[in-house]
Design a protein around this motif. Structure first.
Motif, PDB file in Angstrom:
ATOM      1  N   ASP A  33       0.801  -1.222   0.000  1.00 54.19           N
ATOM      2  CA  ASP A  33       0.000   0.000   0.000  1.00 54.19           C
ATOM      3  C   ASP A  33       0.835   1.273   0.000  1.00 54.19           C
ATOM      4  OD1 ASP A  33       0.982   0.015   2.577  1.00 54.19           O
ATOM      5  OD2 ASP A  33      -0.964   0.250   3.545  1.00 54.19           O
ATOM      6  N   GLY A  34       2.153   1.139  -0.097  1.00 56.37           N
ATOM      7  CA  GLY A  34       2.998   2.325  -0.025  1.00 56.37           C
ATOM      8  C   GLY A  34       4.044   2.392  -1.114  1.00 56.37           C
ATOM      9  N   ALA A  35       4.751   3.529  -1.140  1.00 48.76           N
ATOM     10  CA  ALA A  35       5.757   3.768  -2.166  1.00 48.76           C
ATOM     11  C   ALA A  35       6.898   2.765  -2.082  1.00 48.76           C
ATOM     12  CB  ALA A  35       6.292   5.189  -2.045  1.00 48.76           C
ATOM     13  N   THR A  36       7.300   2.356  -0.882  1.00 44.92           N
ATOM     14  CA  THR A  36       8.391   1.388  -0.779  1.00 44.92           C
ATOM     15  C   THR A  36       7.942   0.019  -1.271  1.00 44.92           C
ATOM     16  OG1 THR A  36       7.923   0.886   1.543  1.00 44.92           O
ATOM     17  CG2 THR A  36       9.563   2.607   1.091  1.00 44.92           C
ATOM     18  N   ASP A  37       6.646  -0.262  -1.187  1.00 47.50           N
ATOM     19  CA  ASP A  37       6.114  -1.510  -1.746  1.00 47.50           C
ATOM     20  C   ASP A  37       6.134  -1.442  -3.270  1.00 47.50           C
ATOM     21  OD1 ASP A  37       5.432  -2.586   0.838  1.00 47.50           O
ATOM     22  OD2 ASP A  37       3.708  -1.245   0.837  1.00 47.50           O
ATOM     23  N   LEU A  38       5.673  -0.334  -3.808  1.00 47.44           N
ATOM     24  CA  LEU A  38       5.641  -0.150  -5.265  1.00 47.44           C
ATOM     25  C   LEU A  38       7.041  -0.231  -5.861  1.00 47.44           C
ATOM     26  CD1 LEU A  38       4.005   0.504  -7.815  1.00 47.44           C
ATOM     27  CD2 LEU A  38       4.233   2.927  -7.226  1.00 47.44           C
ATOM     28  N   ALA A  39       8.049   0.131  -5.086  1.00 41.65           N
ATOM     29  CA  ALA A  39       9.433   0.089  -5.567  1.00 41.65           C
ATOM     30  C   ALA A  39       9.892  -1.331  -5.880  1.00 41.65           C
ATOM     31  CB  ALA A  39      10.361   0.733  -4.539  1.00 41.65           C
ATOM     32  N   MET A  40       9.138  -2.344  -5.450  1.00 38.76           N
ATOM     33  CA  MET A  40       9.477  -3.729  -5.790  1.00 38.76           C
ATOM     34  C   MET A  40       9.178  -4.049  -7.244  1.00 38.76           C
ATOM     35  SD  MET A  40       8.264  -6.119  -2.620  1.00 38.76           S
ATOM     36  CE  MET A  40       6.625  -5.405  -2.404  1.00 38.76           C
ATOM     37  N   LYS A  41       8.379  -3.222  -7.884  1.00 37.39           N
ATOM     38  CA  LYS A  41       7.860  -3.539  -9.217  1.00 37.39           C
ATOM     39  C   LYS A  41       8.929  -3.963 -10.230  1.00 37.39           C
ATOM     40  CE  LYS A  41       4.457  -2.060 -12.536  1.00 37.39           C
ATOM     41  NZ  LYS A  41       3.546  -1.043 -12.971  1.00 37.39           N
ATOM     42  N   PRO A  42      10.087  -3.362 -10.272  1.00 34.69           N
ATOM     43  CA  PRO A  42      11.060  -3.852 -11.263  1.00 34.69           C
ATOM     44  C   PRO A  42      11.553  -5.279 -10.990  1.00 34.69           C
ATOM     45  CG  PRO A  42      11.693  -1.687 -10.444  1.00 34.69           C
ATOM     46  CD  PRO A  42      10.561  -2.166  -9.593  1.00 34.69           C
ATOM     47  N   VAL A  44       9.562  -7.786  -9.649  1.00 31.87           N
ATOM     48  CA  VAL A  44       8.457  -8.743  -9.688  1.00 31.87           C
ATOM     49  C   VAL A  44       7.733  -8.600 -11.016  1.00 31.87           C
ATOM     50  CG1 VAL A  44       8.194  -8.761  -7.171  1.00 31.87           C
ATOM     51  CG2 VAL A  44       6.850  -7.147  -8.529  1.00 31.87           C
ATOM     52  N   ASP A  45       6.879  -9.559 -11.318  1.00 30.73           N
ATOM     53  CA  ASP A  45       6.167  -9.521 -12.592  1.00 30.73           C
ATOM     54  C   ASP A  45       4.951  -8.608 -12.569  1.00 30.73           C
ATOM     55  OD1 ASP A  45       7.805 -11.502 -14.010  1.00 30.73           O
ATOM     56  OD2 ASP A  45       7.084 -12.822 -12.428  1.00 30.73           O
ATOM     57  N   ALA A  46       4.352  -8.432 -11.394  1.00 29.55           N
ATOM     58  CA  ALA A  46       3.176  -7.571 -11.276  1.00 29.55           C
ATOM     59  C   ALA A  46       3.082  -7.057  -9.852  1.00 29.55           C
ATOM     60  CB  ALA A  46       1.909  -8.333 -11.654  1.00 29.55           C
ATOM     61  N   PHE A  47       2.409  -5.918  -9.702  1.00 28.96           N
ATOM     62  CA  PHE A  47       2.216  -5.313  -8.392  1.00 28.96           C
ATOM     63  C   PHE A  47       0.744  -4.967  -8.214  1.00 28.96           C
ATOM     64  CE2 PHE A  47       1.764  -1.680  -5.571  1.00 28.96           C
ATOM     65  CZ  PHE A  47       2.427  -2.151  -4.444  1.00 28.96           C
ATOM     66  N   ALA A  48       0.186  -5.357  -7.060  1.00 28.84           N
ATOM     67  CA  ALA A  48      -1.200  -5.020  -6.723  1.00 28.84           C
ATOM     68  C   ALA A  48      -1.199  -4.020  -5.577  1.00 28.84           C
ATOM     69  CB  ALA A  48      -1.974  -6.275  -6.320  1.00 28.84           C
ATOM     70  N   ALA A  49      -1.849  -2.901  -5.786  1.00 30.00           N
ATOM     71  CA  ALA A  49      -1.994  -1.908  -4.725  1.00 30.00           C
ATOM     72  C   ALA A  49      -3.122  -2.352  -3.802  1.00 30.00           C
ATOM     73  CB  ALA A  49      -2.310  -0.542  -5.320  1.00 30.00           C
ATOM     74  N   TYR A  50      -2.826  -2.447  -2.514  1.00 27.94           N
ATOM     75  CA  TYR A  50      -3.847  -2.808  -1.530  1.00 27.94           C
ATOM     76  C   TYR A  50      -4.439  -1.520  -0.983  1.00 27.94           C
ATOM     77  CZ  TYR A  50      -6.230  -4.493   2.544  1.00 27.94           C
ATOM     78  OH  TYR A  50      -7.198  -4.761   3.473  1.00 27.94           O
ATOM     79  N   VAL A  51      -5.743  -1.339  -1.166  1.00 30.54           N
ATOM     80  CA  VAL A  51      -6.415  -0.111  -0.742  1.00 30.54           C
ATOM     81  C   VAL A  51      -7.435  -0.361   0.366  1.00 30.54           C
ATOM     82  CG1 VAL A  51      -6.018   1.035  -2.976  1.00 30.54           C
ATOM     83  CG2 VAL A  51      -8.125  -0.277  -2.613  1.00 30.54           C
ATOM     84  N   PHE A  53      -7.046  -0.306   3.583  1.00 30.07           N
ATOM     85  CA  PHE A  53      -6.903   0.587   4.741  1.00 30.07           C
ATOM     86  C   PHE A  53      -6.769   2.031   4.304  1.00 30.07           C
ATOM     87  CE2 PHE A  53      -5.171  -3.411   6.576  1.00 30.07           C
ATOM     88  CZ  PHE A  53      -6.139  -3.573   7.542  1.00 30.07           C
ATOM     89  N   VAL A  54      -5.911   2.257   3.323  1.00 29.80           N
ATOM     90  CA  VAL A  54      -5.688   3.616   2.827  1.00 29.80           C
ATOM     91  C   VAL A  54      -5.424   3.529   1.324  1.00 29.80           C
ATOM     92  CG1 VAL A  54      -3.202   3.561   3.325  1.00 29.80           C
ATOM     93  CG2 VAL A  54      -4.375   5.755   3.181  1.00 29.80           C
ATOM     94  N   ARG A  55      -5.899   4.529   0.602  1.00 25.71           N
ATOM     95  CA  ARG A  55      -5.696   4.570  -0.853  1.00 25.71           C
ATOM     96  C   ARG A  55      -4.713   5.698  -1.150  1.00 25.71           C
ATOM     97  NH1 ARG A  55      -8.951   2.906  -5.309  1.00 25.71           N
ATOM     98  NH2 ARG A  55      -8.309   3.999  -7.200  1.00 25.71           N
ATOM     99  N   ARG A  56      -3.547   5.322  -1.625  1.00 30.38           N
ATOM    100  CA  ARG A  56      -2.542   6.305  -2.025  1.00 30.38           C
ATOM    101  C   ARG A  56      -2.527   6.339  -3.549  1.00 30.38           C
ATOM    102  NH1 ARG A  56      -0.307   3.680   2.514  1.00 30.38           N
ATOM    103  NH2 ARG A  56       0.120   5.157   4.195  1.00 30.38           N
TER     104      ARG A  56
END
Length: 81
Positions: A33-42, A44-51, A53-56
């Protein structure tokens, strides 16, 4: 706090480094759900935003999928098999 080693999971590039070091079987889906999680994207094959609790919006904008519950995550995973 002498001798305390900070966790790589607390840094912007740390989660990507951990994902790379784990050498997980492919395809790999990361969820977060955060920017440091999204930074894994390169790394991994895909990234799912978990919303659930909070939607960023910056995380949602960079995500491949958006999920708000564990049920939605399971549906996404099972659909991709």
């Amino acid at each position: 706090f002498a001798g305390v080693v900070p966790s790589p999971l607390c840094t912007q590039a740390g989660k990507a480094g951990v994902a790379r070091a784990l050498a997980l079987p492919r395809p790999t889906l990361a969820v977060g759900d955060g920017a440091t999680d999204l930074a894994m994207k390169p790394e991994v094959d895909a990234f799912a935003a978990y919303v659930g609790f909070v939607r960023r919006e910056s995380v949602v904008a960079g995500a491949d999928f958006v999920v708000a519950s564990f049920a939605e995550l399971m549906e996404l995973v099972l659909r991709s098999e």
